[in-house]
Design a protein around this motif. Structure first.
Motif, PDB file in Angstrom:
ATOM      1  N   THR B  99       0.847  -1.204   0.000  1.00 20.34           N
ATOM      2  CA  THR B  99       0.000   0.000   0.000  1.00 20.34           C
ATOM      3  C   THR B  99       0.885   1.258   0.000  1.00 20.34           C
ATOM      4  OG1 THR B  99      -0.126  -0.197   2.395  1.00 20.34           O
ATOM      5  CG2 THR B  99      -1.997  -1.021   1.145  1.00 20.34           C
ATOM      6  N   LYS B 100       2.138   1.064   0.404  1.00 24.07           N
ATOM      7  CA  LYS B 100       3.069   2.198   0.433  1.00 24.07           C
ATOM      8  C   LYS B 100       3.460   2.593  -0.992  1.00 24.07           C
ATOM      9  CE  LYS B 100       7.321   2.621   2.742  1.00 24.07           C
ATOM     10  NZ  LYS B 100       8.139   1.969   3.789  1.00 24.07           N
ATOM     11  N   LYS B 101       3.817   1.586  -1.779  1.00 24.66           N
ATOM     12  CA  LYS B 101       4.152   1.830  -3.197  1.00 24.66           C
ATOM     13  C   LYS B 101       3.186   0.990  -4.030  1.00 24.66           C
ATOM     14  CE  LYS B 101       9.050   2.643  -2.616  1.00 24.66           C
ATOM     15  NZ  LYS B 101      10.390   2.050  -2.803  1.00 24.66           N
ATOM     16  N   PRO B 102       2.004   1.531  -4.366  1.00 26.43           N
ATOM     17  CA  PRO B 102       1.002   0.722  -5.063  1.00 26.43           C
ATOM     18  C   PRO B 102       1.552   0.127  -6.365  1.00 26.43           C
ATOM     19  CG  PRO B 102       0.059   2.813  -4.375  1.00 26.43           C
ATOM     20  CD  PRO B 102       1.526   2.902  -4.117  1.00 26.43           C
ATOM     21  N   GLY B 103       1.278  -1.169  -6.538  1.00 32.32           N
ATOM     22  CA  GLY B 103       1.708  -1.850  -7.751  1.00 32.32           C
ATOM     23  C   GLY B 103       3.173  -2.216  -7.762  1.00 32.32           C
ATOM     24  N   LYS B 104       3.837  -2.136  -6.603  1.00 29.42           N
ATOM     25  CA  LYS B 104       5.270  -2.430  -6.572  1.00 29.42           C
ATOM     26  C   LYS B 104       5.652  -3.120  -5.262  1.00 29.42           C
ATOM     27  CE  LYS B 104       8.972  -0.139  -8.934  1.00 29.42           C
ATOM     28  NZ  LYS B 104       9.566   1.107  -9.300  1.00 29.42           N
ATOM     29  N   VAL B 284       2.522 -12.082   9.990  1.00 32.03           N
ATOM     30  CA  VAL B 284       3.879 -11.967   9.464  1.00 32.03           C
ATOM     31  C   VAL B 284       4.110 -10.678   8.657  1.00 32.03           C
ATOM     32  CG1 VAL B 284       3.538 -13.283   7.323  1.00 32.03           C
ATOM     33  CG2 VAL B 284       5.747 -13.356   8.458  1.00 32.03           C
ATOM     34  N   LEU B 285       3.041 -10.145   8.038  1.00 32.80           N
ATOM     35  CA  LEU B 285       3.220  -8.977   7.161  1.00 32.80           C
ATOM     36  C   LEU B 285       2.974  -7.661   7.908  1.00 32.80           C
ATOM     37  CD1 LEU B 285       1.439 -10.530   4.099  1.00 32.80           C
ATOM     38  CD2 LEU B 285       3.749  -9.584   4.016  1.00 32.80           C
ATOM     39  N   PRO B 286       3.754  -6.612   7.591  1.00 30.93           N
ATOM     40  CA  PRO B 286       3.526  -5.310   8.242  1.00 30.93           C
ATOM     41  C   PRO B 286       2.257  -4.639   7.709  1.00 30.93           C
ATOM     42  CG  PRO B 286       5.307  -5.156   6.658  1.00 30.93           C
ATOM     43  CD  PRO B 286       4.898  -6.589   6.677  1.00 30.93           C
ATOM     44  N   TYR B 287       1.855  -3.568   8.364  1.00 30.02           N
ATOM     45  CA  TYR B 287       0.575  -2.914   8.055  1.00 30.02           C
ATOM     46  C   TYR B 287       0.539  -2.306   6.653  1.00 30.02           C
ATOM     47  CZ  TYR B 287       2.964   1.489   8.879  1.00 30.02           C
ATOM     48  OH  TYR B 287       3.819   2.530   8.786  1.00 30.02           O
ATOM     49  N   ASP B 288       1.706  -1.981   6.090  1.00 31.62           N
ATOM     50  CA  ASP B 288       1.687  -1.346   4.765  1.00 31.62           C
ATOM     51  C   ASP B 288       1.587  -2.357   3.607  1.00 31.62           C
ATOM     52  OD1 ASP B 288       4.150  -2.232   5.329  1.00 31.62           O
ATOM     53  OD2 ASP B 288       5.250  -0.422   4.731  1.00 31.62           O
ATOM     54  N   TYR B 289       1.143  -3.511   3.917  1.00 31.96           N
ATOM     55  CA  TYR B 289       0.833  -4.500   2.861  1.00 31.96           C
ATOM     56  C   TYR B 289      -0.640  -4.877   2.986  1.00 31.96           C
ATOM     57  CZ  TYR B 289       5.669  -5.137   1.471  1.00 31.96           C
ATOM     58  OH  TYR B 289       6.916  -4.927   0.971  1.00 31.96           O
ATOM     59  N   SER B 290      -1.304  -4.889   1.862  1.00 34.73           N
ATOM     60  CA  SER B 290      -2.718  -5.328   1.915  1.00 34.73           C
ATOM     61  C   SER B 290      -2.797  -6.794   1.502  1.00 34.73           C
ATOM     62  CB  SER B 290      -3.570  -4.468   0.987  1.00 34.73           C
ATOM     63  OG  SER B 290      -3.408  -4.878  -0.348  1.00 34.73           O
TER      64      SER B 290
END
Lengths: 228, 473
Positions: B99-104, B284-290
Motif C-alpha cells: 500500500t506504500k508503493k502501489p503496484g510495486k 507476518v506482514l507489516p501494516y503497509d501490505y494489503s
C-alpha cells in the motif's frame, strides 16, 4: 353338544332424527356345534343387523354375544375385534364380495393366509374346497369372469375353508336364480354336514330356510320361533 | 415340562428363546405370505401385467420428482464446481500488495521465503506476479486484454525453457505442450485466438502503460512484440477470451518494473484454509501490505454461489414435497379404488394395523421403485444434458430457419440456448455427486413410505359395515 354361540338380551337401535328405532330387541339365541339355523323375516325386520352384530362388523347397544365362552365385549375391550372375526366367523354376504383383483382360488386362500397358513398349503386347501363346491375348472378365473352363482359358491368356499366356529350367511341366495339357488342350498347343506359346521342363515328364501334344523322368524326386531 | 431334543434338556431361557424365534419365524412367514400376496396384486394388477396403472402412476410421481432432482442437483453442482475450478485454477487464493508503493513489491523474494515458512505445508505455491490491462495488436486489429506475468518453474531438462505449474489451465494447442520458452513468448486464451484469428507462432504486439503517470504526457506506453507459443483453455470464457500469459521476467521487462512485482500470489493446497491462512499472514506482514483473499476479489460471485446453495436447498425440498404429494395422492387413489376390498378384508378378519402396513408398504415400494428409476434416468439425462441442449438448439434453429426461408422470407437469427459470452462456460457443466444422491435417495424412499402412512392410516380406520352398506346401495 357344546354351545358355540350365545346371545343374551341383544339390543340395537338407530336414531332417526328425534325418533329412536329399535332394530333388534332383546334377542336371546343359542347355537350348538353343528346347528343349521335359519332366520326369516320381512325386509327391515332386523335380520341383517343381527347377523352383522354376530359377525362383529357392528356392535350392539346392549346385551352380550359369546362365542366359545369368550364374549364379543372382551374382544372389543382388547381392541381385537378382527381376531373375533378371524378366529370364529365365516361370512357369506348377499353380494358375494369377492376381491376383484384376485382369482377364485386366491380369494379363498386369503381366508387362510390371514390366519398364518403357508401359501402352498393354503392353495391346496382352497382348491380342495373349490372342488367341493363344483368349481374345479374355474379356480383361476377372476370374479368378473364368473357367473353370479359361481361367485357365490366361491364366497361359500372362502367362508368355510378355515373351518370357522360359525358360518353367517346374509341372504346368500338373494341374487341367484332358482337353478343356482338349488345348487347353492345343496352345497351349503353338504358342507355343513360333512364338516359339522354351525350355520346361521338369514333368508327370504323358504326353500333355503326349509333345510335348516331350527327355524326362526324375525318381526320388528324380535326373534320368534317360526310358525310350522 | 422342559422341552427335550435328542436327549437334551432345554433351560427356561432356551425355551423362551425358542418360542421367541418361533414367533419371529411365524411373523416373517405371515408377512411373506399375506402382505406380499396382497401387495403384489395391488401393485402388479392382473395376469401378466408387471405393474397396474395405479402403481405406474405412483412410480411416475416419485420418478419425475427424483429424476428432476438429480438433474437440478447435477447442474447446480457442476456449475459451482466449474466456477470454482476455473477461477481457482487460474487465480491465486490470496494476493499481497504494497500500500506504500502501489503496484510495486520490491523485496518480494524475501517475503516469499517468510510466507512459505509461516504457511508451511499449507501453501501450494507462493510467487511474484504482475497483472495489468493492456492492448493487443494483431495486424490491423486492436483489442483490450489482461496480461498476467507469472513465475513458471524452470525446466530441469531444457535450459531455455520453463515447465508449467501444477495448477495450470489446459494447453489446447499445440497439444501435449510440455514446456514454455523463455523470453518474449506468450500463451493466449483459445477464445481470444479465435476472435483475433491468431495462430501458434504468430507475432502479436502488447501495448501497456509504462512508468509513472505525469500531468504533461499522462502515462508513457510501452510496446513489445511477442511470439504466440500456444493456446490455453481454462473453461472460463472470460479468461479464455481476455487473458494473455507471459513469464514474469518478460512482464517485468514489458512494464519496466525492474526486479519488482505487482503482487505476491499465494495458492493454497486447501481452498477452505483461506481464512486460517489470512490470519497467519496478518501475523507476518507489516501494516503497509494489503492482503486480499479470492473471496474478496470475487465478492459478488461468492455471494451468488452462497445464494445458489440456499436456492438449491429450497428447490430440493420442493421436489421432495412434490414427489411426496404424488405418493400421497397415488396411495390415496389406490385406497379409494380398493375401498371395497378393504371392507371385505376387514370383514374376514384383517386388522386395522395390517391394512395400514399393507398400504404403507405399497407407498414405500412405490417410492423405492420410483426413486431407483428416477435416479437412474436423472443420471442418464444429466450425462447427456449437453447433447440434449444441443439437440434442442438444432431443432429450434432448423425450424426457425425453415420458417423464415420458406414461409416468412425473414432473416433467422441463430438461437443459442447457452451463449458462452453470457454464461461463464464453454460447455454445460454437470457433476453427479454421489454424496448428495445417496442420502437423497434414501430420504425419498423413506419419506414415500411415510407419505403413504397418512392415507394408509385412514384406510385402517375404515369401518367394514360402512363400506359394505355403501357397496350395497
Amino acid at each position: 353338544m357344546s354351545v358355540v354361540l350365545k346371545t343374551e338380551n341383544l339390543t340395537k337401535s338407530y336414531r332417526d332424527g328425534e325418533i329412536t328405532v329399535d332394530v333388534i330387541h332383546n334377542i336371546n339365541l343359542e347355537l350348538q356345534k353343528g346347528d343349521f339355523v335359519s332366520i326369516q323375516g320381512a325386509s327391515g325386520a332386523g335380520k341383517s343387523t343381527l347377523l352383522s352384530i354376530l359377525g362383529a362388523i357392528l356392535l350392539p347397544d346392549s346385551g352380550t354375544v359369546t362365542v366359545n365362552g369368550k364374549s364379543l365385549t372382551q374382544y372389543k375391550n382388547e381392541g381385537r375385534l378382527h381376531e373375533y372375526r378371524k378366529q370364529h366367523i365365516g361370512f357369506i354376504f348377499q353380494n358375494h364380495y369377492l376381491l376383484p383383483d384376485f382369482t377364485a382360488v386366491e380369494n379363498v386362500m386369503m381366508s387362510l393366509l390371514i390366519r398364518g397358513e403357508k401359501r402352498n398349503s393354503a392353495r391346496e386347501k382352497s382348491i380342495e374346497v373349490l372342488e367341493k363346491v363344483g368349481l374345479k375348472e374355474r379356480i383361476n378365473h377372476y370374479p368378473s369372469q364368473l357367473s353370479g352363482g359361481e361367485s357365490q359358491r366361491v364366497a361359500v368356499a372362502r367362508a368355510v375353508v378355515h373351518k370357522p366356529d360359525i358360518v353367517l350367511a346374509d341372504e346368500p341366495t338373494g341374487n341367484l336364480d332358482s337353478n343356482n339357488t338349488q345348487k347353492f342350498i345343496r352345497i351349503l347343506q353338504d358342507l355343513q354336514k360333512t364338516n359339522q359346521l354351525t350355520v346361521l342363515v338369514v333368508t327370504h328364501e323358504a326353500e333355503l330356510a326349509a333345510v335348516a334344523g331350527r327355524k326362526y322368524f324375525m318381526k320388528d326386531g324380535k326373534l320368534l320361533d317360526a310358525p310350522h | 415340562m422342559p422341552l427335550r431334543n435328542q436327549g437334551k434338556n432345554f433351560s427356561p431361557s432356551d425355551e423362551n428363546n425358542l418360542v421367541h424365534d418361533c414367533r419371529k419365524r411365524r411373523l416373517a412367514e405371515y408377512m411373506l405370505n399375506f402382505y406380499t400376496f396382497l401387495m403384489r396384486r395391488y401393485l402388479g394388477g392382473r395376469g401378466n401385467q408387471i405393474f397396474s396403472m395405479n402403481a405406474w402412476l405412483s412410480f411416475l410421481g416419485v420418478f419425475i420428482g427424483t429424476s428432476l432432482l438429480v438433474i437440478v442437483l447435477s447442474v447446480f453442482n457442476g456449475f459451482q464446481q466449474q466456477i470454482k475450478s476455473s477461477i481457482f485454477k487460474f487465480d491465486p487464493h490470496i494476493t499481497i500488495e504494497s500500500t506504500k508503493k502501489p503496484g510495486k513489491v520490491e523485496d518480494w523474494r524475501n517475503w516469499i521465503i517468510k510466507i512459505n515458512t509461516k504457511l508451511g505445508n499449507g501453501a501450494e505455491s507462493v510467487s511474484g506476479m504482475i497483472q495489468s490491462p493492456a492492448l493487443i495488436r494483431k495486424d490491423e486489429q486492436l483489442d483490450h486484454v489482461l496480461i498476467r506475468g507469472m513465475e513458471f518453474p524452470e525446466d530441469a531438462k531444457v535450459k531455455d525453457k520453463y515447465t508449467f505449474p501444477k495448477e495450470f489451465p489446459k494447453v489446447v494447442e499445440p497439444a501435449n505442450l510440455k514446456n514454455f520458452p523463455k523470453g518474449d513468448y506468450c500463451l493466449i486464451g483459445h477464445e481470444l485466438a479465435g476472435i483475433l484469428d491468431i495462430h501458434v507462432g504468430d507475432l502479436i504486439q502488447l501495448i501497456v502503460p509504462k512508468g509513472q503517470f505525469t500531468a504533461r504526457v499522462g502515462v508513457e506506453p510501452g510496446m513489445k512484440t511477442f511470439t504466440v507459443s500456444g493456446f490455453f483453455s481454462s473453461g472460463n470464457y472470460q479468461y479464455d477470451s481476455k487473458v494473455i500469459l507471459i513469464s514474469l521476467p518478460a512482464a517485468q521487462s514489458l512494464y519496466g518494473a525492474g526486479d519488482s512485482v505487482q503482487q505476491i500470489a499465494i495458492k493454497l493446497k486447501d481452498f477452505d484454509a483461506v481464512k486460517k491462512s489470512l490470519i497467519l499472514l496478518y501475523e507476518v506482514l507489516p501494516y503497509d501490505y494489503s492482503i486480499r483473499s479470492i473471496e474478496e476479489e470475487h465478492r459478488n460471485l461468492f455471494a451468488a454461489l452462497k445464494w445458489e446453495k440456499v436456492i438449491m436447498t429450497i428447490i430440493v425440498f420442493l421436489f421432495i414435497i412434490a414427489a411426496l404429494v404424488g405418493v400421497i395422492v397415488s396411495t390415496a387413489n389406490v385406497i379409494r379404488s380398493k375401498k371395497k376390498d378393504i371392507g371385505i378384508l376387514k370383514s374376514i378378519g384383517v386388522s386395522d394395523q395390517e391394512i395400514l402396513i399393507v398400504f404403507t408398504l405399497i407407498g414405500f415400494i412405490s417410492g423405492l421403485i420410483g426413486t431407483i428409476l428416477g435416479v437412474s434416468f436423472g443420471i442418464f439425462l444429466s450425462m447427456k444434458l449437453e447433447l440434449i441442449i444441443n439437440g434442442f438448439e438444432y431443432v429450434i434453429n432448423g425450424v426457425g430457419q425453415f420458417y423464415c426461408d420458406n414461409l416468412m422470407s425473414c432473416f433467422w437469427s441463430r438461437v443459442e440456448l447457452m451463449p458462452k459470452d453470457v454464461y461463464y462456460f464453454d460447455h454445460m457443466p454437470v457433476s453427479i455427486d454421489a454424496r448428495f444422491l445417496h442420502p437423497l435417495s434414501i430420504l425419498a424412499i423413506f419419506l414415500s413410505g411415510m407419505a403413504a402412512l397418512v392415507p394408509a392410516w385412514s384406510a385402517g380406520k375404515l369401518q367394514p359395515i360402512d363400506i359394505i352398506r355403501a357397496s350395497d346401495t
